[in-house]
Design a protein around this motif. Sequence first.
Motif, PDB file in Angstrom:
ATOM      1  N   SER A  57       0.850  -1.194   0.000  1.00 44.57           N
ATOM      2  CA  SER A  57       0.000   0.000   0.000  1.00 44.57           C
ATOM      3  C   SER A  57       0.883   1.241   0.000  1.00 44.57           C
ATOM      4  CB  SER A  57      -0.891   0.009   1.242  1.00 44.57           C
ATOM      5  OG  SER A  57      -0.094   0.237   2.402  1.00 44.57           O
ATOM      6  N   VAL A  58       0.313   2.388  -0.317  1.00 48.44           N
ATOM      7  CA  VAL A  58       1.095   3.621  -0.300  1.00 48.44           C
ATOM      8  C   VAL A  58       1.597   3.915   1.115  1.00 48.44           C
ATOM      9  CG1 VAL A  58      -0.771   5.300  -0.014  1.00 48.44           C
ATOM     10  CG2 VAL A  58       1.301   5.951  -1.243  1.00 48.44           C
ATOM     11  N   ALA A  59       0.809   3.597   2.133  1.00 55.83           N
ATOM     12  CA  ALA A  59       1.252   3.811   3.510  1.00 55.83           C
ATOM     13  C   ALA A  59       2.458   2.932   3.825  1.00 55.83           C
ATOM     14  CB  ALA A  59       0.112   3.540   4.490  1.00 55.83           C
ATOM     15  N   ASP A  60       2.401   1.660   3.452  1.00 62.04           N
ATOM     16  CA  ASP A  60       3.525   0.751   3.702  1.00 62.04           C
ATOM     17  C   ASP A  60       4.754   1.164   2.897  1.00 62.04           C
ATOM     18  OD1 ASP A  60       2.121  -0.776   5.531  1.00 62.04           O
ATOM     19  OD2 ASP A  60       1.521  -2.284   4.051  1.00 62.04           O
ATOM     20  N   GLN A  61       4.553   1.560   1.642  1.00 62.71           N
ATOM     21  CA  GLN A  61       5.689   2.016   0.834  1.00 62.71           C
ATOM     22  C   GLN A  61       6.288   3.294   1.432  1.00 62.71           C
ATOM     23  OE1 GLN A  61       5.352   2.169  -3.426  1.00 62.71           O
ATOM     24  NE2 GLN A  61       4.271   0.215  -3.540  1.00 62.71           N
ATOM     25  N   THR A  62       5.452   4.180   1.932  1.00 60.48           N
ATOM     26  CA  THR A  62       5.947   5.407   2.552  1.00 60.48           C
ATOM     27  C   THR A  62       6.782   5.072   3.784  1.00 60.48           C
ATOM     28  OG1 THR A  62       4.079   6.694   1.716  1.00 60.48           O
ATOM     29  CG2 THR A  62       5.272   7.609   3.614  1.00 60.48           C
ATOM     30  N   ARG A  63       6.292   4.192   4.639  1.00 57.90           N
ATOM     31  CA  ARG A  63       7.055   3.782   5.831  1.00 57.90           C
ATOM     32  C   ARG A  63       8.402   3.183   5.432  1.00 57.90           C
ATOM     33  NH1 ARG A  63       2.144   1.686   6.948  1.00 57.90           N
ATOM     34  NH2 ARG A  63       0.907   2.918   8.374  1.00 57.90           N
ATOM     35  N   SER A  64       8.396   2.332   4.430  1.00 58.14           N
ATOM     36  CA  SER A  64       9.624   1.698   3.957  1.00 58.14           C
ATOM     37  C   SER A  64      10.611   2.739   3.429  1.00 58.14           C
ATOM     38  CB  SER A  64       9.284   0.672   2.872  1.00 58.14           C
ATOM     39  OG  SER A  64      10.436   0.110   2.334  1.00 58.14           O
ATOM     40  N   GLU A 114       4.112  -0.995 -10.004  1.00 61.56           N
ATOM     41  CA  GLU A 114       3.753  -1.377  -8.636  1.00 61.56           C
ATOM     42  C   GLU A 114       4.221  -0.364  -7.605  1.00 61.56           C
ATOM     43  OE1 GLU A 114       5.808  -3.283 -10.546  1.00 61.56           O
ATOM     44  OE2 GLU A 114       4.544  -4.924 -11.224  1.00 61.56           O
ATOM     45  N   LEU A 115       5.070   0.584  -8.017  1.00 63.64           N
ATOM     46  CA  LEU A 115       5.548   1.609  -7.092  1.00 63.64           C
ATOM     47  C   LEU A 115       4.521   2.728  -6.994  1.00 63.64           C
ATOM     48  CD1 LEU A 115       9.306   1.810  -8.125  1.00 63.64           C
ATOM     49  CD2 LEU A 115       8.331   0.724  -6.088  1.00 63.64           C
ATOM     50  N   LYS A 116       4.301   3.193  -5.756  1.00 62.62           N
ATOM     51  CA  LYS A 116       3.285   4.210  -5.529  1.00 62.62           C
ATOM     52  C   LYS A 116       3.858   5.539  -5.057  1.00 62.62           C
ATOM     53  CE  LYS A 116       0.207   0.530  -4.363  1.00 62.62           C
ATOM     54  NZ  LYS A 116      -1.112   0.325  -4.607  1.00 62.62           N
ATOM     55  N   VAL A 117       5.096   5.523  -4.499  1.00 64.45           N
ATOM     56  CA  VAL A 117       5.663   6.751  -3.946  1.00 64.45           C
ATOM     57  C   VAL A 117       7.189   6.680  -3.997  1.00 64.45           C
ATOM     58  CG1 VAL A 117       5.637   5.894  -1.555  1.00 64.45           C
ATOM     59  CG2 VAL A 117       5.548   8.361  -1.978  1.00 64.45           C
ATOM     60  N   GLU A 118       7.800   7.845  -4.203  1.00 64.66           N
ATOM     61  CA  GLU A 118       9.250   7.959  -4.192  1.00 64.66           C
ATOM     62  C   GLU A 118       9.624   9.268  -3.489  1.00 64.66           C
ATOM     63  OE1 GLU A 118      13.101   7.827  -7.218  1.00 64.66           O
ATOM     64  OE2 GLU A 118      11.083   7.440  -7.995  1.00 64.66           O
ATOM     65  N   PHE A 119      10.648   9.200  -2.636  1.00 63.07           N
ATOM     66  CA  PHE A 119      11.114  10.365  -1.874  1.00 63.07           C
ATOM     67  C   PHE A 119      12.514  10.740  -2.306  1.00 63.07           C
ATOM     68  CE2 PHE A 119       7.753   8.732   0.700  1.00 63.07           C
ATOM     69  CZ  PHE A 119       7.250   9.819   1.384  1.00 63.07           C
ATOM     70  N   LEU A 120      12.731  12.016  -2.517  1.00 62.31           N
ATOM     71  CA  LEU A 120      14.034  12.567  -2.864  1.00 62.31           C
ATOM     72  C   LEU A 120      14.385  13.579  -1.782  1.00 62.31           C
ATOM     73  CD1 LEU A 120      16.289  12.665  -4.994  1.00 62.31           C
ATOM     74  CD2 LEU A 120      14.971  14.432  -6.157  1.00 62.31           C
ATOM     75  N   ILE A 121      15.494  13.339  -1.074  1.00 63.69           N
ATOM     76  CA  ILE A 121      15.841  14.103   0.135  1.00 63.69           C
ATOM     77  C   ILE A 121      17.175  14.819  -0.022  1.00 63.69           C
ATOM     78  CG2 ILE A 121      16.430  13.861   2.599  1.00 63.69           C
ATOM     79  CD1 ILE A 121      13.531  13.154   2.249  1.00 63.69           C
ATOM     80  N   THR A 122      17.215  16.071   0.470  1.00 62.77           N
ATOM     81  CA  THR A 122      18.464  16.821   0.639  1.00 62.77           C
ATOM     82  C   THR A 122      18.523  17.221   2.101  1.00 62.77           C
ATOM     83  OG1 THR A 122      18.285  17.687  -1.610  1.00 62.77           O
ATOM     84  CG2 THR A 122      19.791  18.831  -0.121  1.00 62.77           C
ATOM     85  N   ALA A 123      19.691  17.016   2.724  1.00 66.15           N
ATOM     86  CA  ALA A 123      19.823  17.310   4.162  1.00 66.15           C
ATOM     87  C   ALA A 123      21.167  17.967   4.456  1.00 66.15           C
ATOM     88  CB  ALA A 123      19.700  16.022   4.978  1.00 66.15           C
TER      89      ALA A 123
END
Length: 115
Positions: free
Chosen positions: A35-42, A104-113
Motif C-alpha cells: 500500500s502507499v502507507a507501507d511504501q511510505t514507511r519503507s 507497482e511503485l506508488k511513492v518515491e522520496f528525494l531528500i536533501t539534508a
Amino acid sequence: MSDITRHHTGQRMSQIVTHNGTIYLAGQVGEKGDSVADQTRSCLSKVEKLLAEAGSDTTRILQCTIWLADMADFAEMNEVWDAWVPEGHAPARACGEAKLAHPELKVEFLITAAG
C-alpha cells in the motif's frame, strides 16, 4: 575545490552524495505492491538509515520532493509523513504526480539534508 563523497555507488547512481556539508540522497522507493502507507514507511526507514550513515538525521532535512503515482494517495501518504517528521523540523517540500519506474511503485522520496 570541495570534495565530493559518494556511497553505495553503482553504474547508474549513488545512494548518498555529500558536498560542502550537504547530503543528497537518491530517490527512495518501497516494496512493489505494498500500500502507499507501507511504501511510505519503507521509504522513510531507508531515508533514516542513509542519513545516519552520512552523519545526519531527520531533524536536518532541508528539502523533500515526493512523487506519487496517483495523487489520490496524497492523504494516505501524508498521514505517515506527518507522524514521521519531527515536530518543528518540517523541511521545504513539494509533492507531485509522476509515472514511477515500475507500475507497482506508488511513492518515491528525494531528500536533501544538512550534514
